[in-house]
Scaffold this motif. Structure first.
Motif, PDB file in Angstrom:
ATOM      1  N   LEU A  73       8.086   0.819 -25.543  1.00 50.28           N
ATOM      2  CA  LEU A  73       7.113   0.268 -26.487  1.00 50.28           C
ATOM      3  C   LEU A  73       7.177   0.984 -27.833  1.00 50.28           C
ATOM      4  O   LEU A  73       7.042   0.344 -28.888  1.00 50.28           O
ATOM      5  CB  LEU A  73       5.703   0.357 -25.902  1.00 50.28           C
ATOM      6  N   VAL A  74       7.363   2.293 -27.816  1.00 49.40           N
ATOM      7  CA  VAL A  74       7.500   3.019 -29.079  1.00 49.40           C
ATOM      8  C   VAL A  74       8.727   2.508 -29.839  1.00 49.40           C
ATOM      9  O   VAL A  74       8.678   2.273 -31.060  1.00 49.40           O
ATOM     10  CB  VAL A  74       7.581   4.538 -28.837  1.00 49.40           C
ATOM     11  N   ALA A  75       9.823   2.307 -29.123  1.00 42.53           N
ATOM     12  CA  ALA A  75      11.038   1.800 -29.767  1.00 42.53           C
ATOM     13  C   ALA A  75      10.848   0.367 -30.258  1.00 42.53           C
ATOM     14  O   ALA A  75      11.361  -0.002 -31.322  1.00 42.53           O
ATOM     15  CB  ALA A  75      12.212   1.879 -28.790  1.00 42.53           C
ATOM     16  N   ALA A  76      10.101  -0.457 -29.491  1.00 40.53           N
ATOM     17  CA  ALA A  76       9.840  -1.838 -29.925  1.00 40.53           C
ATOM     18  C   ALA A  76       9.036  -1.853 -31.211  1.00 40.53           C
ATOM     19  O   ALA A  76       9.309  -2.644 -32.126  1.00 40.53           O
ATOM     20  CB  ALA A  76       9.107  -2.591 -28.827  1.00 40.53           C
ATOM     21  N   ALA A  77       8.031  -1.000 -31.296  1.00 41.98           N
ATOM     22  CA  ALA A  77       7.212  -0.944 -32.502  1.00 41.98           C
ATOM     23  C   ALA A  77       8.014  -0.440 -33.691  1.00 41.98           C
ATOM     24  O   ALA A  77       7.827  -0.911 -34.824  1.00 41.98           O
ATOM     25  CB  ALA A  77       5.994  -0.053 -32.261  1.00 41.98           C
ATOM     26  N   GLU A  78       8.919   0.488 -33.449  1.00 43.59           N
ATOM     27  CA  GLU A  78       9.739   1.032 -34.533  1.00 43.59           C
ATOM     28  C   GLU A  78      10.703  -0.022 -35.073  1.00 43.59           C
ATOM     29  O   GLU A  78      11.034  -0.019 -36.268  1.00 43.59           O
ATOM     30  CB  GLU A  78      10.517   2.255 -34.024  1.00 43.59           C
ATOM     31  N   ALA A  79      11.123  -0.953 -34.201  1.00 41.85           N
ATOM     32  CA  ALA A  79      12.100  -1.967 -34.597  1.00 41.85           C
ATOM     33  C   ALA A  79      11.462  -3.172 -35.273  1.00 41.85           C
ATOM     34  O   ALA A  79      12.175  -3.995 -35.861  1.00 41.85           O
ATOM     35  CB  ALA A  79      12.891  -2.436 -33.378  1.00 41.85           C
ATOM     36  N   THR A  80      10.147  -3.318 -35.168  1.00 48.11           N
ATOM     37  CA  THR A  80       9.460  -4.512 -35.659  1.00 48.11           C
ATOM     38  C   THR A  80       8.319  -4.108 -36.593  1.00 48.11           C
ATOM     39  O   THR A  80       7.967  -2.933 -36.695  1.00 48.11           O
ATOM     40  CB  THR A  80       8.907  -5.332 -34.484  1.00 48.11           C
ATOM     41  N   GLU A  81       7.720  -5.107 -37.205  1.00 50.94           N
ATOM     42  CA  GLU A  81       6.618  -4.843 -38.122  1.00 50.94           C
ATOM     43  C   GLU A  81       5.306  -5.468 -37.666  1.00 50.94           C
ATOM     44  O   GLU A  81       4.256  -4.862 -37.816  1.00 50.94           O
ATOM     45  CB  GLU A  81       6.964  -5.367 -39.524  1.00 50.94           C
ATOM     46  N   ARG A  82       5.363  -6.680 -37.152  1.00 49.22           N
ATOM     47  CA  ARG A  82       4.135  -7.431 -36.903  1.00 49.22           C
ATOM     48  C   ARG A  82       3.603  -7.381 -35.473  1.00 49.22           C
ATOM     49  O   ARG A  82       2.396  -7.206 -35.268  1.00 49.22           O
ATOM     50  CB  ARG A  82       4.350  -8.904 -37.317  1.00 49.22           C
TER      51      ARG A  82
END
Length: 294
Positions: A51-60
């Motif tokens: 989840l941390v990596a998903a948030a780092e890869a996206t903005e919205r």
């Protein structure tokens, strides 16, 4: 007044490399999904790093566990993971949790697979401790969201729904029940009606209603709904075609038909937050676009 629709996608496949994971998460964002979710099963990625990596890869998109197996977690350590993840994702975490239902995974992990009642007891203890610890201003680390990240509780049984009525900002209905071995069996449309009504009874005293989520198990774009449902009937051996077509967890038809089905289900059950499985992420995207903002 009905809540606006929100859409999540549960990314089941292990993350693989950093680049592969970023590509998948960005694709979910491009398609318009509001929440990127990950499960908590052995054989999938560890949920909080993903989840941390998903948030780092996206903005919205927000990010969420869908759902944690409470049996795998010590409440104090889980509170630390959740608070740290919420801080590192700038307050984008939705913390989803349930009893767990796969006995084999407990055997592989060397963790006792409790009776259904024992699993609910453990879930209740975990949720109560999470609420206490995450709302404690003196605890460290602190989450970005106050007083804590929104809590999603998944399940259909009375005791789980009672717990959700007390603590959850989001209540997730699976559309299926489990036996003692963890084998899933779909609920009929009428049974799901009864489960939602039971939750509403338990939650009658709430100041603000929870958001209701449904996990959609199958998406098929087709002009022949009956032919499509015959393909999935082996998953529901106790149901005939008409009963299977009435299941809210099967979304079958043209884009317009599927959008109308979901509007009707929102009116009937209150499901405004819909999650699809990763395999249906692309197929569901035109339906998402049709319903976005409504």
């Amino acid at each position: 007044m009905a809540r606006p629709f929100r859409f999540g996608v549960n990314l089941l496949t292990p993350a693989g490399s950093r680049a592969q994971w970023r590509t998948r998460c960005r694709r979910a964002e491009q398609l318009g999904y509001d929440v990127i979710q990950v499960p908590d099963h052995l054989g999938t990625s560890a949920p909080f790093p993903a989840l941390v990596a998903a948030a780092e890869a996206t903005e919205r998109p927000r990010v969420g566990t869908f759902v944690l197996n409470a049996g795998f977690w010590n409440p104090t350590l889980l509170a630390r993971e959740a608070a740290g993840t919420d801080a590192l994702t700038d307050g984008r975490l939705e913390l989803g949790i349930g009893t767990g239902y796969v006995g084999d995974e407990h055997d592989r992990a060397g963790i006792e697979f409790l009776s259904p009642g024992g699993r609910v007891n453990h879930l209740r203890h975990t949720v109560e401790e999470l609420d206490r610890l995450l709302c404690d201003e003196t605890g460290l680390p602190r989450s970005a969201q106050k007083p804590r990240p929104p809590l999603l509780i998944g399940g259909n049984g009375d005791r789980v729904l009672q717990l959700a009525a007390r603590f959850a900002e989001i209540v997730a209905f699976t559309g299926a029940g489990t036996d003692r071995t963890g084998k899933l069996a779909p609920l009929t449309a009428d049974q799901l009606d009864e489960r939602v009504a039971a939750y509403r009874g338990f939650a009658a005293g709430r100041e603000s209603p929870a958001e209701l989520n449904l996990l959609i198990q199958c998406v098929r774009i087709t002009r022949d709904r009956r032919a499509a449902v015959r393909e999935v009937l082996p998953r529901t051996p106790r149901l005939d075609e008409d009963q299977a077509l009435a299941l809210p967890l099967y979304i079958l038809g043209t884009v317009g038909q599927m959008a109308e089905q979901l509007r009707e289900q929102r009116e009937r059950y209150g499901f405004s937050y819909l999650t699809v499985l990763e395999r249906d992420m692309e197929a569901f995207a035109p339906v998402l676009e049709e319903l976005a903002g409504s």
